[in-house]
Design a protein around this motif. Structure first.
Motif, PDB file in Angstrom:
ATOM      1  N   LEU A  17      26.394  18.774  67.074  1.00  0.00           N
ATOM      2  CA  LEU A  17      27.435  19.598  66.451  1.00  0.00           C
ATOM      3  C   LEU A  17      27.555  19.366  64.950  1.00  0.00           C
ATOM      4  N   ASN A  18      27.109  18.206  64.485  1.00  0.00           N
ATOM      5  CA  ASN A  18      27.247  17.839  63.072  1.00  0.00           C
ATOM      6  C   ASN A  18      25.945  17.215  62.578  1.00  0.00           C
ATOM      7  N   MET A  33      22.940  23.913  64.700  1.00  0.00           N
ATOM      8  CA  MET A  33      24.322  23.605  65.092  1.00  0.00           C
ATOM      9  C   MET A  33      25.156  24.864  65.323  1.00  0.00           C
ATOM     10  N   ILE A  34      24.892  25.916  64.582  1.00  0.00           N
ATOM     11  CA  ILE A  34      25.777  27.084  64.564  1.00  0.00           C
ATOM     12  C   ILE A  34      25.874  27.774  65.919  1.00  0.00           C
ATOM     13  N   GLN A  37      28.091  25.606  68.129  1.00  0.00           N
ATOM     14  CA  GLN A  37      29.479  25.707  67.671  1.00  0.00           C
ATOM     15  C   GLN A  37      30.091  27.049  68.063  1.00  0.00           C
ATOM     16  N   ASN A  38      29.338  28.142  67.890  1.00  0.00           N
ATOM     17  CA  ASN A  38      29.827  29.483  68.263  1.00  0.00           C
ATOM     18  C   ASN A  38      30.068  29.588  69.764  1.00  0.00           C
ATOM     19  N   ASP A  41      33.286  27.913  70.596  1.00  0.00           N
ATOM     20  CA  ASP A  41      34.397  28.776  70.162  1.00  0.00           C
ATOM     21  C   ASP A  41      34.593  29.940  71.129  1.00  0.00           C
ATOM     22  N   GLN A  47      36.377  19.332  71.978  1.00  0.00           N
ATOM     23  CA  GLN A  47      35.801  18.042  72.334  1.00  0.00           C
ATOM     24  C   GLN A  47      36.906  17.067  72.735  1.00  0.00           C
TER      25      GLN A  47
END
Length: 192
Positions: A17-18, A33-34, A37-38, A41, A47
């Motif tokens: 994630l990072n 990562m994107i 992450q999406n 969302d 987390q």
């Protein structure tokens, strides 16, 4: 599909994630990562607070080529956080695995029912199996404790060559003694 109530998603997502979720190995790019992450969302999860190990996976190689990543995750939905506020995801030591087990303790008390005692006369007649099995169990317990200590130290010094070599030798010993334990159990099962 609508799912109501508290729920979790826990496991190996094979994604970070990072940018600081990996040490060594291939550099992390934003595109890697994107999508993850999406996705999180979109399904509206967050987390769960993480405790203990910083990374959840290691390739367990020599210090020069060893990679650590955080790719195992514990996520919960809004109902989870409302119901179990303050519950943490405890990242355990990996033991023989390359992944770190994740334990969630929701403080639900379970009543243990004692199992009835059964005397297996055939096992009593096979005392050598009992002695052999006991010593192997003791050896494995000792090796697993040693592995736990080594991995605890590795959590503070990820690339310590001596600790990495000790971990490798201990894992090899555990594998050897588990094979012996399996042979004893097979003999014992034939005897009973």
């Amino acid at each position: 599909m609508q799912t109501n109530g508290p729920w979790l998603i826990i496991g190996d997502f094979n994604s970070v994630l990072n940018v600081d979720d990996r040490v060594n190995g291939i550099s992390i790019h934003q595109t890697e990562m994107i999508d993850f992450q999406n996705c999180l969302d979109d399904i509206k999860v967050g987390q769960i607070t993480k405790r203990n190990s910083r990374f959840s996976w290691s390739n367990k190689r020599d210090a020069e080529v060893r990679i650590y990543s955080h790719i195992d995750w514990a996520f919960g939905n809004a109902d989870w956080f409302n119901t179990y506020n303050g519950v943490e995801a405890i990242y355990m030591l990996p033991g023989c695995s390359d992944h770190t087990p994740i334990m969630i303790n929701t403080e639900v008390v379970k009543v243990k029912v004692k199992r009835p005692y059964r005397l297996l006369t055939s096992v009593m007649q096979q005392r050598e199996y009992k002695k052999e099995h006991f010593s192997v169990d003791q050896k494995l317990m000792q090796l697993r404790e040693t592995l736990k200590e080594i991995q605890g130290k590795l959590n503070d010094d990820y690339f310590n060559k001596l600790l990495i070599e000790e971990e490798r030798k201990t894992l090899e010993s555990i594998e050897k003694w588990e094979a012996i334990q399996e042979q004893i159990m097979r003999q014992k099962s034939r005897a009973t």
